[in-house]
Design an enzyme around this catalytic site. Structure first.
Site, PDB file in Angstrom:
ATOM      1  N   ASP A   1       1.512  -3.231  24.357  1.00 60.05           N
ATOM      2  CA  ASP A   1       2.127  -1.912  23.194  1.00 60.05           C
ATOM      3  C   ASP A   1       2.807  -2.892  22.314  1.00 60.05           C
ATOM      4  O   ASP A   1       3.144  -3.944  22.491  1.00 60.05           O
ATOM      5  CB  ASP A   1       3.170  -1.167  24.075  1.00 60.05           C
ATOM      6  CG  ASP A   1       3.336   0.369  23.340  1.00 60.05           C
ATOM      7  OD1 ASP A   1       2.639   0.378  22.122  1.00 60.05           O
ATOM      8  OD2 ASP A   1       3.839   1.131  23.784  1.00 60.05           O
ATOM      9  N   HIS A   2       3.148  -2.179  21.250  1.00 59.92           N
ATOM     10  CA  HIS A   2       3.788  -2.638  20.130  1.00 59.92           C
ATOM     11  C   HIS A   2       5.561  -2.316  20.192  1.00 59.92           C
ATOM     12  O   HIS A   2       5.638  -1.376  20.019  1.00 59.92           O
ATOM     13  CB  HIS A   2       3.244  -2.099  18.557  1.00 59.92           C
ATOM     14  CG  HIS A   2       1.898  -2.757  18.364  1.00 59.92           C
ATOM     15  ND1 HIS A   2       0.948  -1.781  17.831  1.00 59.92           N
ATOM     16  CD2 HIS A   2       1.473  -4.046  18.344  1.00 59.92           C
ATOM     17  CE1 HIS A   2      -0.106  -2.665  17.404  1.00 59.92           C
ATOM     18  NE2 HIS A   2       0.170  -3.980  17.898  1.00 59.92           N
TER      19      HIS A   2
ATOM     20  N   TYR B   1       4.301   3.549  20.007  1.00 57.07           N
ATOM     21  CA  TYR B   1       3.408   4.366  20.658  1.00 57.07           C
ATOM     22  C   TYR B   1       1.927   4.016  20.574  1.00 57.07           C
ATOM     23  O   TYR B   1       1.240   4.831  20.147  1.00 57.07           O
ATOM     24  CB  TYR B   1       3.566   5.674  20.020  1.00 57.07           C
ATOM     25  CG  TYR B   1       5.143   6.354  19.640  1.00 57.07           C
ATOM     26  CD1 TYR B   1       6.139   6.017  20.719  1.00 57.07           C
ATOM     27  CD2 TYR B   1       5.427   6.809  18.361  1.00 57.07           C
ATOM     28  CE1 TYR B   1       7.492   6.265  20.291  1.00 57.07           C
ATOM     29  CE2 TYR B   1       6.675   7.075  18.170  1.00 57.07           C
ATOM     30  CZ  TYR B   1       7.678   6.974  18.818  1.00 57.07           C
ATOM     31  OH  TYR B   1       9.006   7.133  18.626  1.00 57.07           O
ATOM     32  N   HIS B   2       1.819   2.874  20.685  1.00 62.32           N
ATOM     33  CA  HIS B   2       0.534   2.285  20.845  1.00 62.32           C
ATOM     34  C   HIS B   2       0.123   1.671  22.247  1.00 62.32           C
ATOM     35  O   HIS B   2      -0.484   0.366  22.344  1.00 62.32           O
ATOM     36  CB  HIS B   2       0.186   1.158  19.676  1.00 62.32           C
ATOM     37  CG  HIS B   2       0.608   1.759  18.250  1.00 62.32           C
ATOM     38  ND1 HIS B   2       1.214   0.785  17.385  1.00 62.32           N
ATOM     39  CD2 HIS B   2       0.539   2.892  17.723  1.00 62.32           C
ATOM     40  CE1 HIS B   2       1.160   1.507  16.308  1.00 62.32           C
ATOM     41  NE2 HIS B   2       0.948   3.035  16.873  1.00 62.32           N
ATOM     42  N   PRO B   3       0.257   2.301  23.232  1.00 67.67           N
ATOM     43  CA  PRO B   3      -0.134   1.887  24.628  1.00 67.67           C
ATOM     44  C   PRO B   3      -1.620   1.478  24.905  1.00 67.67           C
ATOM     45  O   PRO B   3      -2.481   2.635  24.568  1.00 67.67           O
ATOM     46  CB  PRO B   3       0.530   2.844  25.594  1.00 67.67           C
ATOM     47  CG  PRO B   3       0.559   4.199  24.955  1.00 67.67           C
ATOM     48  CD  PRO B   3       0.842   3.653  23.613  1.00 67.67           C
TER      49      PRO B   3
END
Length: 532
Positions: free
Chosen positions: A291-292, A466-468
């Site tokens: 994730d980021h 919110y980039h899992p």
């Protein structure tokens, strides 16, 4: 309750797949969504993303497990629980990532996933308002627009970045990613273009497509090594639906591995500890979470021209009337106005830090409540993190939230990138073009200078953007969960098509790549059907 295809999850991927597969009138398609219809008005008003990020009616409101590297804070991990999934609650930025991201996927043994091979799917899905060219398509369901309005602070920041050696790049989805620009957005006429609206809504009238909302999938039904259907709970009753051709999981990087584990597919030892009978040993399920990780820095602004003032009191009334009249103004804006891509050190082939800037500031790094005084925020995230985490079912109860362990800042390289990125953000903000607007630094504050101080700020306040991805990764190694055709390894008639299949995180926002994955998955499914 028997269909050819049963799709689990009506999110960014599921809506696309349901729309594409139901184009064939002979294919019977069922789409199961645990959430409800996308009727909440804040979904469709772009600035409403700040409301939906904390709304349990449309958001699973997941949190990470305590981790000393981030001060044991429960970091919010919002995921959409509504038609459109996270595309109904996200920040609406349309960014594909760097072409090299996909070439790396292909180099890992995933044939058909190089940038040149996936670009046609990006273009097929898209209606780029700028027009068609080598990198963009027109006529697709997903509308992509430019920012509805510019802002003098944003214009100054573009000039400041250029003075610091980071060029103005009018299209980060084009030939080059380096530099700063106004964001491209998934908006249409001032309203959110979620996959529920862009893909699913036009297909809902097809008699061969059945969409069931409030249908919470509890497990995939297996007959030996073959998927034959899905069990789900709806209005308190357990129901099964059969799939004569395929079950396709589109639950995302958080829910898809949980569904697999509760279906008996995963690491056999872990499943035994969980109390779930092992149907198929697949040790990579739930591993490889990426994730980021992001920090946000803010400054006071010396003039009352920020969104803070326009979203308060009479200013908000005026903005509301403006939006109702012509779908413009602050209510038509996204999570960020400016995005930028920077190489923070020599020797990297592509940008390693992404920036996002908006002429607004918030009470703290996680709160979406605007300051009362004028302010601006510049956030940054590490694009290709080395810190890898996990997602696993917490108990045999399918309604229990999974245990999410992102493992942020475990890698010294990630820590170094955050610190370098923060110093570059300051250098840009201190450049001469920002002088007419820049006031004191609010967060972390000018007194925060050393590497350890900046890293402490990151550990104390950093969040995900919110980039899992990655928890059912594609590949051929022992930890791969799906093959290059997205079929679950060792099982028949079961596929995963969502962010979880990414073997490595892309250098940008993930909604556009997930839509691409679903577009390609639709072709893969149809190819197998023709070959059968």
């Amino acid at each position: 309750m028997e269909f050819d295809y049963v799709i689990v999850g009506a999110g960014s991927a599921g809506c696309v797949l349901a729309a594409r597969l139901s184009e064939n009138p002979r294919a019977r398609v069922a789409l199961l969504e645990a959430g409800g219809r996308d009727r909440n008005p804040w979904i469709h008003i772009p600035v409403g993303f700040a409301k939906t990020l904390n709304d349990p009616t449309v958001n699973w409101l997941f949190h990470s497990e305590p981790d000393e590297k981030t001060r044991n804070r429960p970091i919010p991990i919002p995921r959409g629980k509504v038609l459109g999934g996270s595309s109904s609650i996200n920040g609406m930025l349309y960014i594909r990532g760097h072409p090299r991201d996909y070439d790396v996927w292909a180099q890992l043994g995933n044939r058909g996933w190089s940038f040149d091979e996936v670009l046609p799917y990006f273009k097929r899905s898209q209606h780029q308002e700028r027009g068609a060219d080598e990198y963009h398509g027109v006529g697709g369901p997903l509308n992509v627009s430019d920012q509805i309005e510019t802002h003098p602070i944003c214009d100054a920041l573009l000039d400041a970045a250029k003075e610091c050696g980071y060029p103005h790049n009018p299209d980060v989805n084009g030939a080059s990613q380096d530099g700063f620009t106004y964001c491209q957005l998934t908006l249409r006429n001032g309203r959110r273009a979620s996959t529920a609206q862009a893909f699913l809504a036009p297909a809902r009238s097809r008699p061969n497509l059945t969409v069931l909302t409030h249908a919470f999938t509890t497990r995939v039904l297996l007959d030996g090594k073959r998927a034959v259907g899905v069990e789900f709970s709806r209005h308190g009753e357990r129901t099964t639906v059969r799939a004569s051709r395929e079950v396709i999981l589109c639950g995302g990087a958080i829910n898809s591995p949980q569904i697999l584990e509760l279906s008996g597919v995963g690491n056999g030892e872990r499943l035994r500890e969980l109390g779930v009978e092992t149907a198929h040993h697949l040790p990579g399920v739930g591993e490889n979470l990426q994730d980021h990780f992001a920090i946000r820095m803010s400054w006071r602004v010396t003039r009352p021209i920020t969104y803070n003032e326009r979203m308060r009191g009479l200013g908000f009334v005026r903005e509301g009337l403006r939006y109702l009249r012509n779908r413009t103004g602050v209510l038509a804006l996204s999570a960020a106005s400016i995005t930028g891509y920077v190489r923070t050190r020599e020797g990297v082939e592509t940008p390693d830090v992404q920036y996002f800037m908006t002429p607004a500031s918030f009470r703290d790094s996680q709160d979406r409540t605007l300051d009362r005084e004028p302010g601006m925020t510049m956030g940054l995230c590490v694009l290709r993190p080395e810190s890898i985490g996990t997602v696993h079912a917490r108990s045999p109860d399918p309604f229990a939230a999974p245990a999410i362990r992102p493992n942020f800042l475990a890698s010294p390289a990630d820590c170094d990138a955050v610190v370098r990125g923060a110093r570059i953000a300051r250098r840009i903000m201190e450049a001469p073009p920002m002088e007419p607007y820049r006031g004191p630094e609010l967060q972390p504050g000018a007194e925060t200078k050393t590497r350890e101080e900046l890293l402490d700020y990151a550990r104390d306040t950093g969040t995900t953007v919110y980039h899992p991805v990655g928890t059912c990764k594609m590949g051929s190694d022992p930890m791969a969960v799906v093959d290059e055709c997205l079929r679950v390894r060792g099982l028949d008639r079961l596929r995963v098509a969502d962010a979880s299949i990414m073997p490595a995180l892309v250098s940008g926002n993930t909604n556009a790549p997930v839509i691409m994955i679903a577009e390609k998955a639709a072709d893969l499914v149809r190819e197998d059907a023709r070959a059968a």
